[in-house]
Design a protein around this motif. Structure first.
Motif, mmCIF file in Angstrom:
data_model
loop_
_atom_site.group_PDB
_atom_site.id
_atom_site.type_symbol
_atom_site.label_atom_id
_atom_site.label_comp_id
_atom_site.label_asym_id
_atom_site.label_seq_id
_atom_site.Cartn_x
_atom_site.Cartn_y
_atom_site.Cartn_z
ATOM 1 N N TYR A 1 -1.625 4.690 1.780
ATOM 2 C CA TYR A 1 -2.208 4.104 3.264
ATOM 3 C C TYR A 1 -1.466 4.015 4.325
ATOM 4 N N CYS A 2 -0.268 3.681 4.236
ATOM 5 C CA CYS A 2 0.457 3.047 5.564
ATOM 6 C C CYS A 2 1.199 4.008 6.466
ATOM 7 N N ALA A 3 0.911 3.782 7.492
ATOM 8 C CA ALA A 3 1.748 4.844 8.653
ATOM 9 C C ALA A 3 3.285 4.626 8.642
ATOM 10 N N LEU A 4 3.488 3.383 8.241
ATOM 11 C CA LEU A 4 4.887 3.206 8.284
ATOM 12 C C LEU A 4 5.829 3.562 7.167
ATOM 13 N N ALA A 5 5.177 3.870 5.982
ATOM 14 C CA ALA A 5 5.809 4.095 4.937
ATOM 15 C C ALA A 5 6.932 5.292 4.559
ATOM 16 N N PRO B 1 0.894 -1.151 0.000
ATOM 17 C CA PRO B 1 -0.212 -0.152 -0.133
ATOM 18 C C PRO B 1 0.775 1.306 0.064
ATOM 19 N N GLY B 2 2.004 1.357 0.528
ATOM 20 C CA GLY B 2 3.022 2.424 0.578
ATOM 21 C C GLY B 2 2.335 3.753 1.141
ATOM 22 N N LEU B 3 2.996 4.659 0.933
ATOM 23 C CA LEU B 3 2.311 5.718 1.570
ATOM 24 C C LEU B 3 1.091 6.535 1.267
ATOM 25 N N ILE C 1 11.404 -0.231 4.117
ATOM 26 C CA ILE C 1 12.458 -1.567 4.430
ATOM 27 C C ILE C 1 11.492 -2.749 4.939
ATOM 28 N N ASN C 2 10.249 -2.444 5.506
ATOM 29 C CA ASN C 2 9.701 -3.614 5.965
ATOM 30 C C ASN C 2 9.353 -4.831 4.844
ATOM 31 N N ALA C 3 9.414 -4.273 3.533
ATOM 32 C CA ALA C 3 9.492 -5.197 2.572
ATOM 33 C C ALA C 3 7.957 -5.951 2.362
ATOM 34 N N ILE D 1 7.448 -4.155 -5.485
ATOM 35 C CA ILE D 1 7.550 -2.757 -4.831
ATOM 36 C C ILE D 1 6.994 -2.701 -3.398
ATOM 37 N N SER D 2 7.994 -2.292 -2.461
ATOM 38 C CA SER D 2 7.604 -1.941 -1.234
ATOM 39 C C SER D 2 7.980 -0.419 -0.846
ATOM 40 N N GLY D 3 7.229 0.178 -0.193
ATOM 41 C CA GLY D 3 7.338 1.507 0.257
ATOM 42 C C GLY D 3 8.160 1.769 1.346
HETATM 43 S S1 SF4 Z 1 6.425 -2.269 3.177
HETATM 44 FE FE1 SF4 Z 1 6.456 -0.647 4.269
HETATM 45 S S2 SF4 Z 1 5.192 0.962 3.342
HETATM 46 FE FE2 SF4 Z 1 4.829 -1.003 2.319
HETATM 47 S S3 SF4 Z 1 3.090 -1.894 3.440
HETATM 48 FE FE3 SF4 Z 1 4.838 -2.538 4.513
HETATM 49 S S4 SF4 Z 1 5.206 -1.241 6.160
HETATM 50 FE FE4 SF4 Z 1 3.891 -0.109 4.745
#
Ligand code: SF4
Lengths: 551, 154, 95
Positions: free
Chosen positions: A420-424, A416-418, A459-461, A455-457
């Motif tokens: 949606y994702c709070a960690l992105a 989902p990346g930035l 490093i959580n991958a 594609i990851s947004g």
């Molecule tokens: S890889 Fe990072 S940005 Fe993408 S969904 Fe996982 S935590 Fe969120």
């Protein structure tokens, strides 16, 4: 597929009731957010960038039409008319209100579904091959064992507070569609020299900050001992895994610090103490579960059907879709149908409520009521008659679900990346959209052949970029989005971790760079080898040069 | 912070009797200095191999749950019960929260230094689930055994 | 300048603290605080656990828009997904 009996149903209903109580205690102020957070996470409820997000488990990716309809209903009634299939065969809803979640869990429970253990430091929803029970050449249906693991791991009293999350995947085919080598535990069902069926046990694979390919710690585990062996691995991990550093807490770190051999010895020692206890299921219970996965009532059909052949000759688009999106079935006259959730410009894995209804209807009519979710964020109809393929294609096409690109360059995994994702760190979806648009404009996707872009947004991958033939990782440089390219990864039976090639690219440059890499591949490939094989043959250097020519 | 004890399926408040506590390391180092010790304290990182002899003479073993997330003591409890045959009291200390009691009890913990005031909450928490899938350190029959018994009876 | 933000407890919506101590989903209505004062305001906001969750401070520019290192994140957070402009505050969907 598996059906709940009163025990399964009671447990899921009681869990929903428990969570209703917990939500009430939070809303009344009895629980603080710090106390509530681990409880909501144990029920798959996150707080994301814009709202809560509910992750619903789809155990080993298997869904019935009735369940799919319920997901559509939830999307419509409690969310914003869509859901998102993830790389763990689950589905996420992006906008549920906390006050509605207890009702959503009740709705799910009414169709034998839940959000249990889709988050938190516990044994997560077990994943498997999306072609299970249908694939030509599989040793046996891996879902039997996935269900055994589902039950054993649900509310496991000893392993609900592990050092970190724990993911198990099961496959039973030579072609690994479940990415078993990049899971905390990967189980490969195979036949040994004596013709007995058992598990190869692979431990310590994983992506994230420190990617590893798993190690085989046991070549052949007799099936009857599966649970005691898993319990031994988990106990060693629960007691010995690091808890002082979030980034070193996964089992892969423990295994690599101890060394695979020593780790295996620790497991074997623990197992010797419990292998004859009542952790393992008796044969009767395994047989009971096995019965649920009996083959549907297939008809005896001939391998070729005249009408089907005619349609293929007449309609080029249909022929192309058949070539790209269908796979060989174990029964003659049947096919496995892939439904791509990656239309050009689309959001990988997203599906609207009306599309869910459509898929449910088509599965009911043409696929023995069965649907599968894939870790590549697509869907599968596992058992379609060849003479129904044309009708299925038409029906899918009417709902924008007939994109023919499975395994091709636009069949992109994106987290989902930035958006949606709070960690992105960065967005992922727009990159996927622009790559798919670029190759749609260029044409020739089928000519390019198998090419997995992931594609990851951050490093959580979650987007599995380490195991993409081309991986793209979003990094933040002083508040701007940059993307790092990795090449040569694979999550399949030939698993490997991609190598980082050079510095990060701006979001404007990254699509050009991918095109450049593909052009270079097309120029240098031999005998229709895949992108990955060309890369492995030539090494990173020439690809790097091609990349910098673009950037 | 009430002390709660489990008798069969019944959880009820218990009187705080004074304990004389000793950690396993201290005990092993100098047992004669701790002859009046009644409770053995096992830190999370403590390996339990060879503990069997040490358990003799202790009526209480104290396990630590430092945070919600730290689950090592669940394994320790289970090992004490199922591998080392310990039948005395296993007491949970630390962050002992309502929604963990069920897991602790299943692993063999039978006394709780409960972190909240309301003992009735703890009672309710232990009644939230009717069944369990796995066999563990409690007497509860796993679901597969119930299924089996039922099919034999039928 | 800083603004106090958090997520509304009942539905998770992104909210900002206004001048009148109420919460708003519109960042334009957020009360700006001098950097020095903002920590105290945040502390007070964090005690309102029945209304919001995960409160923190963001940097805002003079025009009230997110600024600084987290500007992109906070812009998407306040508006909605850039890939679904039909959703979120940007679409008038959240009040
Ligand atoms: S890889 Fe990072 S940005 Fe993408 S969904 Fe996982 S935590 Fe969120």
């Amino acid at each position: 597929m598996y059906r709940y009996d009163e025990f399964d149903a009671t447990m899921v209903a009681e869990r929903a009731a428990q969570f209703r109580g917990q939500v009430a205690r939070r809303l009344s102020g009895e629980l603080t957010e710090d106390e509530f957070k681990p409880l909501r996470l144990m029920n798959g409820l996150y707080l994301q960038l814009h709202a809560y997000m509910l992750r619903v488990a789809v155990p080993y990716g298997t869904l019935s039409s009735r369940q799919m309809r319920k997901l559509a209903h939830i999307a419509r009634t409690y969310d914003k008319g869509y859901g998102h299939f993830t790389t763990r065969q689950n589905i996420q809803f992006n906008w549920p209100a906390l006050v509605d979640v207890p009702d959503i869990l009740d709705e799910l429970a009414s169709v034998e579904m839940h959000a249990i253990q889709t988050s938190g430091n516990c044994i997560r929803n077990v994943t498997s091959d999306q072609y299970a029970g249908a694939a030509a050449g599989e040793v046996e249906d891996p879902r039997i064992w996935s269900e055994v693991i589902r039950q054993w791991s649900t509310f496991h009293p000893e392993f609900s507070f592990l050092p970190r999350k724990f993911k198990i995947a099961v496959t039973a085919s030579d072609t690994d569609r479940a990415a078993v080598k990049v899971h905390d535990i990967g189980l490969r069902i195979h036949k040994n020299a004596q013709g007995e069926i058992g598990f190869e046990v692979i431990v310590g694979g994983g992506l994230g900050r420190t990617p590893y390919i798993g190690h085989t710690i046991r070549n052949f585990l007799p099936k009857a001992h599966l649970l005691s062996y898993l319990e031994a691995i988990l106990r060693v991990y629960n007691l010995e895994g690091r808890r002082d550093n979030l980034y070193k807490a996964r089992i892969k770190i423990l295994l690599n610090v101890e060394g695979a051999e020593k780790f295996a010895t620790m497991v074997e020692k623990e197992w010797a103490a419990i292998r004859d206890s009542d952790v393992d299921l008796p044969a009767e219970e395994i047989a009971r579960i096995r019965d649920y996965f009996a083959l549907p009532d297939f008809e005896d059909l001939s391998a070729t059907d005249d009408a089907f052949e005619k349609a293929r000759t007449k309609d080029k688009d249909f022929a192309r879709w058949v070539r790209i999106n269908t796979a060989a079935h174990k029964r003659s006259g049947y096919s496995i149908v892939n439904i791509s959730l990656k239309p050009v410009s689309g959001i990988p894995g997203d599906i609207s409520d009306t599309q869910m209804e459509a898929v449910a209807g088509i599965a009911e009519q043409y696929s023995f009521d069965e649907i599968r979710a894939t870790h590549e964020q697509n869907l599968v109809l596992p058992h379609v008659r060849q003479d129904d393929l044309y009708a299925v294609w038409k029906a899918l096409d009417a709902h924008g679900l007939a994109t023919a690109n499975i395994g091709l360059v636009s069949d992109i995994i994106a987290c989902p990346g930035l958006d949606y994702c709070a960690l992105a760190n960065t967005r992922s979806i727009p990159i996927a959209q622009r790559i798919s648009e670029r190759f749609a404009a260029l044409g020739g996707e089928e000519e390019i052949g198998e090419l997995k872009i992931k594609i990851s947004g951050c490093i959580n991958a979650c987007g599995h970029h380490h195991v993409g033939h081309i991986g793209i990782l979003g990094v933040d440089k002083k508040g701007e989005e940059f993307y790092q390219i990795t090449l040569g990864g694979s999550g399949a039976e030939d698993a490997s971790i991609g190598e980082i090639v050079g510095r990060g690219l701006s979001s404007g440059d990254v699509v050009d760079a991918v095109e450049q890499l593909v052009q270079f591949y097309l120029k240098t490939r031999q005998n229709k080898e895949r992108f990955l094989d060309t890369y492995r043959r030539l090494g990173a250097e020439p690809f790097k040069e091609a990349l910098y020519a673009a950037a | 912070m009430p002390l709660l004890k489990l008798h069969g399926n019944d959880l009820s408040p218990a009187l705080e009797e004074p304990l004389h506590e000793v950690t396993l390391d201290d005990w092993r180092e100098n047992p004669t200095a701790h002859t009046d010790a009644t409770a053995l304290v096992l830190p999370n990182a403590q390996s339990l191999s060879d503990i069997k002899c040490d358990l003799n003479g202790f009526s209480v073993v104290i396990l630590e749950f430092p945070t919600f997330k730290d689950g090592r003591a669940y394994s320790q409890a289970r090992l004490l019960r199922q591998r080392y045959g310990y039948t005395g009291e296993i007491r949970a200390r630390g962050n002992v929260l309502r929604d963990q009691l069920w897991f602790m009890a299943r692993c063999g913990v039978n006394a709780f230094e409960f972190s909240a005031e309301n003992a009735n909450d703890a009672k309710t928490a232990l009644q939230e689930f009717s069944y369990a899938y796995q066999s563990c350190a409690d007497k509860r029959a796993p679901v597969w055994r119930r299924r089996f018994d039922r099919s034999v009876a039928a | 300048m800083k603004a106090v933000t958090g997520n509304r407890l009942c539905d998770g919506a992104v909210v900002y603290l206004k001048d009148d101590d109420q919460w708003t989903v519109h960042i334009a209505e957020a009360a700006p605080f001098q950097n020095d004062d903002s920590e105290a305001v945040l502390k007070a906001a964090q005690t309102r656990v029945g209304e919001i969750t995960e409160a923190y401070l963001i940097d805002i520019a003079d025009d009230g828009a997110p600024s600084g290192r987290q500007a992109l994140r906070e812009t998407i957070r306040t508006a909605g997904p850039t890939v679904r402009v039909d959703l979120g505050v940007q679409a008038g969907g959240i009040r």
